[in-house]
Design a protein around this motif. Sequence first.
Motif, PDB file in Angstrom:
ATOM      1  N   GLN A  10       0.865  -1.188   0.000  1.00 54.09           N
ATOM      2  CA  GLN A  10       0.000   0.000   0.000  1.00 54.09           C
ATOM      3  C   GLN A  10       0.896   1.231   0.000  1.00 54.09           C
ATOM      4  O   GLN A  10       1.811   1.327   0.809  1.00 54.09           O
ATOM      5  CB  GLN A  10      -0.906   0.006   1.242  1.00 54.09           C
ATOM      6  N   ARG A  11       0.639   2.136  -0.924  1.00 54.79           N
ATOM      7  CA  ARG A  11       1.446   3.348  -1.048  1.00 54.79           C
ATOM      8  C   ARG A  11       0.542   4.547  -1.316  1.00 54.79           C
ATOM      9  O   ARG A  11      -0.625   4.394  -1.666  1.00 54.79           O
ATOM     10  CB  ARG A  11       2.456   3.228  -2.199  1.00 54.79           C
ATOM     11  N   SER A  12       1.122   5.735  -1.194  1.00 57.60           N
ATOM     12  CA  SER A  12       0.431   6.976  -1.528  1.00 57.60           C
ATOM     13  C   SER A  12       1.284   7.763  -2.504  1.00 57.60           C
ATOM     14  O   SER A  12       2.515   7.801  -2.369  1.00 57.60           O
ATOM     15  CB  SER A  12       0.201   7.829  -0.276  1.00 57.60           C
ATOM     16  N   LEU A  13       0.628   8.383  -3.473  1.00 61.00           N
ATOM     17  CA  LEU A  13       1.325   9.289  -4.381  1.00 61.00           C
ATOM     18  C   LEU A  13       1.466  10.629  -3.683  1.00 61.00           C
ATOM     19  O   LEU A  13       0.566  11.060  -2.953  1.00 61.00           O
ATOM     20  CB  LEU A  13       0.529   9.470  -5.673  1.00 61.00           C
ATOM     21  N   ASP A  14       2.582  11.314  -3.930  1.00 66.58           N
ATOM     22  CA  ASP A  14       2.730  12.649  -3.365  1.00 66.58           C
ATOM     23  C   ASP A  14       2.026  13.663  -4.271  1.00 66.58           C
ATOM     24  O   ASP A  14       1.412  13.293  -5.278  1.00 66.58           O
ATOM     25  CB  ASP A  14       4.200  12.989  -3.095  1.00 66.58           C
ATOM     26  N   THR A  15       2.108  14.934  -3.921  1.00 73.32           N
ATOM     27  CA  THR A  15       1.392  15.974  -4.676  1.00 73.32           C
ATOM     28  C   THR A  15       1.899  16.143  -6.100  1.00 73.32           C
ATOM     29  O   THR A  15       1.213  16.719  -6.935  1.00 73.32           O
ATOM     30  CB  THR A  15       1.463  17.326  -3.945  1.00 73.32           C
ATOM     31  N   LYS A  16       3.104  15.626  -6.394  1.00 69.50           N
ATOM     32  CA  LYS A  16       3.662  15.705  -7.753  1.00 69.50           C
ATOM     33  C   LYS A  16       3.459  14.393  -8.516  1.00 69.50           C
ATOM     34  O   LYS A  16       4.129  14.144  -9.514  1.00 69.50           O
ATOM     35  CB  LYS A  16       5.151  16.055  -7.690  1.00 69.50           C
ATOM     36  N   CYS A  17       2.546  13.534  -8.020  1.00 67.44           N
ATOM     37  CA  CYS A  17       2.235  12.232  -8.642  1.00 67.44           C
ATOM     38  C   CYS A  17       3.440  11.306  -8.670  1.00 67.44           C
ATOM     39  O   CYS A  17       3.597  10.495  -9.585  1.00 67.44           O
ATOM     40  CB  CYS A  17       1.656  12.411 -10.044  1.00 67.44           C
ATOM     41  N   ARG A  18       4.288  11.401  -7.646  1.00 67.63           N
ATOM     42  CA  ARG A  18       5.444  10.516  -7.548  1.00 67.63           C
ATOM     43  C   ARG A  18       5.109   9.346  -6.628  1.00 67.63           C
ATOM     44  O   ARG A  18       4.430   9.512  -5.621  1.00 67.63           O
ATOM     45  CB  ARG A  18       6.660  11.258  -7.009  1.00 67.63           C
ATOM     46  N   LEU A  19       5.611   8.189  -7.011  1.00 70.73           N
ATOM     47  CA  LEU A  19       5.412   6.974  -6.242  1.00 70.73           C
ATOM     48  C   LEU A  19       6.770   6.426  -5.848  1.00 70.73           C
ATOM     49  O   LEU A  19       7.661   6.303  -6.694  1.00 70.73           O
ATOM     50  CB  LEU A  19       4.671   5.929  -7.097  1.00 70.73           C
ATOM     51  N   ILE A  20       6.922   6.080  -4.584  1.00 71.75           N
ATOM     52  CA  ILE A  20       8.123   5.380  -4.142  1.00 71.75           C
ATOM     53  C   ILE A  20       7.895   3.900  -4.425  1.00 71.75           C
ATOM     54  O   ILE A  20       6.979   3.283  -3.867  1.00 71.75           O
ATOM     55  CB  ILE A  20       8.412   5.601  -2.641  1.00 71.75           C
ATOM     56  N   ILE A  21       8.690   3.346  -5.327  1.00 71.92           N
ATOM     57  CA  ILE A  21       8.595   1.922  -5.645  1.00 71.92           C
ATOM     58  C   ILE A  21       9.111   1.150  -4.431  1.00 71.92           C
ATOM     59  O   ILE A  21      10.193   1.451  -3.916  1.00 71.92           O
ATOM     60  CB  ILE A  21       9.433   1.577  -6.898  1.00 71.92           C
ATOM     61  N   PRO A  22       8.357   0.168  -3.931  1.00 69.84           N
ATOM     62  CA  PRO A  22       8.822  -0.593  -2.760  1.00 69.84           C
ATOM     63  C   PRO A  22      10.223  -1.159  -2.982  1.00 69.84           C
ATOM     64  O   PRO A  22      10.538  -1.670  -4.058  1.00 69.84           O
ATOM     65  CB  PRO A  22       7.783  -1.716  -2.635  1.00 69.84           C
ATOM     66  N   SER A  23      11.065  -1.056  -1.958  1.00 68.14           N
ATOM     67  CA  SER A  23      12.466  -1.468  -2.096  1.00 68.14           C
ATOM     68  C   SER A  23      12.585  -2.933  -2.508  1.00 68.14           C
ATOM     69  O   SER A  23      13.489  -3.284  -3.270  1.00 68.14           O
ATOM     70  CB  SER A  23      13.247  -1.199  -0.814  1.00 68.14           C
TER      71      SER A  23
END
Length: 148
Positions: A10-23
């Motif tokens: 489960q992840r959230s996009l930031d305000t710039k539509c960026r996603l941290i890909i799970p390590s």
Amino acid sequence: MAVNMNGKFQRSLDTKCRLIIPSKLRDSLGSKIVLAASFDKCIDVYSAEEWSKFTEKLDKLPNTKESYRAIKQYFHSNANDFELDSQGRVTIPQELMEMCGLDKDVTVVGLGNKAQIWSTEVYLETYPPFEQFREKVIESVEELDIDL
């Protein structure tokens, strides 16, 4: 690099539509990835190597058949190359966000040779909790003669 992507995150996009890909997935994907529209209402995430394997097969389809040309056009025109930033983030293009109904909350799923990015809401509608479809899964596994 061996590709072995498994898990659900489960992840959230930031305000710039960026996603941290799970390590755990980044280890298999590497720093250069391809985001591509899927036939499902989600984004497929490939390592550069896996995308190359996929497009090799795709490009072997003859151009003499309209449906083959459409398949090639769909996948090539809805795919983009990206390099993860130093924090393991990728910016999701607006067009893919709209195609897949992504908003702030996303579910990232590992599928062996690729990953997928889903709107959490769409993911839960498509794949409800296992208990709700347990019998169908068991029936399908038996049909495929898979020993689990």
